[in-house]
Design an enzyme around this catalytic site. Structure first.
Site, PDB file in Angstrom:
ATOM      1  CD1 TRP A 129      75.656  54.135 -56.921  1.00 51.41           C
ATOM      2  CD2 TRP A 129      77.754  53.335 -56.823  1.00 51.41           C
ATOM      3  NE1 TRP A 129      76.284  54.466 -58.100  1.00 51.41           N
ATOM      4  CE2 TRP A 129      77.580  53.986 -58.057  1.00 51.41           C
ATOM      5  CE3 TRP A 129      78.988  52.756 -56.539  1.00 51.41           C
ATOM      6  CZ2 TRP A 129      78.586  54.078 -59.007  1.00 51.41           C
ATOM      7  CZ3 TRP A 129      79.997  52.848 -57.487  1.00 51.41           C
ATOM      8  CH2 TRP A 129      79.794  53.507 -58.705  1.00 51.41           C
ATOM      9  CG  ASP A 210      81.981  55.126 -51.831  1.00 50.71           C
ATOM     10  OD1 ASP A 210      82.578  56.125 -52.255  1.00 50.71           O
ATOM     11  OD2 ASP A 210      81.141  54.488 -52.512  1.00 50.71           O
ATOM     12  CE  LYS A 245      78.812  61.553 -57.787  1.00 50.77           C
ATOM     13  NZ  LYS A 245      77.920  60.844 -58.624  1.00 50.77           N
TER      14      LYS A 245
HETATM   15  C1  LMR Z   1      74.857  57.787 -58.924  1.00 54.11           C
HETATM   16  O1  LMR Z   1      74.768  57.016 -57.968  1.00 54.11           O
HETATM   17  O2  LMR Z   1      73.894  58.154 -59.589  1.00 54.11           O
HETATM   18  C2  LMR Z   1      76.201  58.341 -59.298  1.00 54.11           C
HETATM   19  O3  LMR Z   1      77.179  57.880 -58.428  1.00 54.11           O
HETATM   20  C3  LMR Z   1      76.533  58.138 -60.725  1.00 54.11           C
HETATM   21  C4  LMR Z   1      76.922  56.724 -61.031  1.00 54.11           C
HETATM   22  O4  LMR Z   1      78.018  56.515 -61.538  1.00 54.11           O
HETATM   23  O5  LMR Z   1      76.126  55.813 -60.766  1.00 54.11           O
END
Ligand code: LMR
Length: 395
Positions: A129, A210, A245
């Site tokens: 992420w 996570d 989510k």
């Molecule tokens: C994403 O990865 O798009 C979501 O988790 C929203 C974010 O906060 O980045």
């Protein structure tokens, strides 16, 4: 002092939403942030949440401070949702604080680790992420990566991953995605998770799991398999979970940071440090989202409705995976995109170049994260054809 500041680029995910909103093309498609959308491109409030809100308005007795851990009832119910009837709950080894979203949970986890071991190294998957690096660096940790995704064959590179995990120094920290890997959509299978848990135990690294998409993969319990298995295998771990989510509570900012210690005495010490970390950060979490989640989880009727709504979101996303693959074929794309149907959760990695991602945005008003991650939830029967045609054009 402020004149020393340098302009920073927009956030790679949130910055896309801003650009998308400003785009006047009627065909624009938002495949950026991981936010569920229905067939009409809307993100409605879940019906079970609306009902919980009505109950809350009627029953809320006070808005006095709750304390740094947030609502005890929420913390208890989220532990059950995440861990089921697990030994760590029965043995009183887990301490949970509700946090401002999953990101808040990760930041608290990072700062907790930094208070145990200042400047500790946390290993994150490559890719991961886009905000993990920033959150953990801001908490004072050093961030390294382990191999995860095989970009060429569009699958998990498990041999490289497990070989790297075996080399991680004892007492370093490893971040794992419980399910619905963000951004690749590729998860280890049950046997692979068993191997990962065995390596965590042998090597002695601290797992931080996570779990931001519980319920979007195979189901609520199925998606928590990795978490429960890891909690069986090791004495100490951290779980960061999010209700953004699965309850659709994005803007309410509700998640949880749960820390498991080797016994109840260790867990009490953990709790004291955890509360201090929260207190000096934002003092205490917001209450509204937690109240809604605890109300839903505490009611058989609302829970059943929530399970149905979650299954509907999951099924719609899976349907859109297949539709996109079919539409690409229909539009003459010969490259094999069938991997999209083998990925889990909200995301898929298209595997197209940054230039092609840029062209999709500039020429077709299709907004995709630069790594070529698409949020499948942004696809609908009404835009899938335009999307497939545009991808075909840039390929
Ligand atoms: C994403 O990865 O798009 C979501 O988790 C929203 C974010 O906060 O980045």
């Amino acid at each position: 002092m402020f004149s020393e500041l340098k302009q920073l680029p927009p956030d790679p995910i949130l910055g896309l939403s801003v650009k998308y909103k400003a785009d006047t093309n009627p065909n624009k498609i938002d495949l950026g942030a991981g936010v569920y959308k229905d067939e009409d491109g809307q993100t409605p409030v879940l019906a079970c949440v609306k009902k919980a809100e009505t109950l809350r308005t009627a029953n809320e007795a006070s808005k006095a401070y709750l304390g740094s851990a947030g609502s005890a009832l929420f913390n208890e119910r989220i532990n059950q949702l995440n861990l089921g009837d697990h030994n760590v709950i029965r043995e009183n080894r887990i301490r949970t604080v509700s946090t401002p979203g999953g990101t808040g949970a990760l930041r608290i986890a990072g700062e907790f680790i930094n208070s145990c071991r200042p400047g500790a190294t946390i290993w994150v998957s490559n890719p991961t992420w886009a905000n993990h690096q920033g959150v953990f660096t801001a908490a004072g940790l050093k961030v390294e990566t382990y191999p995860y995704y095989d970009y060429e064959n569009k699958c998990l590179d498990f041999p490289s991953m497990i070989a790297a995990l075996k080399q991680i120094p004892k007492d370093d920290v490893v971040l794992l995605h419980a399910c619905c890997h963000n951004p690749s959509g590729m998860d280890p299978n049950a046997e692979q998770w068993q191997e990962i848990a065995a390596v965590a135990k042998d090597v002695g690294f601290l797992p931080v799991v996570d779990m931001a998409y519980q319920g979007f993969g195979a189901g609520l319990d199925e998606d928590a398999y990795s978490v429960r298995l890891m909690a069986d295998a090791v004495d100490e771990m951290i779980l960061c979970s999010s209700c953004s989510k699965n309850f659709g509570l994005y803007r309410e900012r509700i998640g949880a940071c749960s820390i498991i210690g080797k016994d109840a005495t260790a867990a009490d010490i953990i709790q004291s440090v955890l509360l201090r970390v929260v207190r000096v950060n934002y003092s205490m979490p917001p209450a509204h989202g937690a109240a809604l989640v605890e109300t839903i989880l505490g009611s058989d009727e609302l829970s059943a409705e929530w399970h149905g709504e979650l299954a509907e979101m999951r099924d719609r996303i899976n349907g859109m995976r297949q539709l996109l693959v079919d539409k690409l074929t229909e539009n003459g794309v010969t490259r094999d995109f069938s991997f999209i149907t083998r990925q889990n959760g909200m995301f898929s990695f298209l595997g197209i170049t940054p230039e092609q991602v840029q062209r999709l945005q500039e020429e077709y008003s299709i907004y995709i994260v630069g790594s070529s991650r698409i949020s499948i939830a942004g696809i609908s029967p009404s835009n899938a054809d335009y999307l497939a045609k545009s991808i075909a054009a840039v390929l």
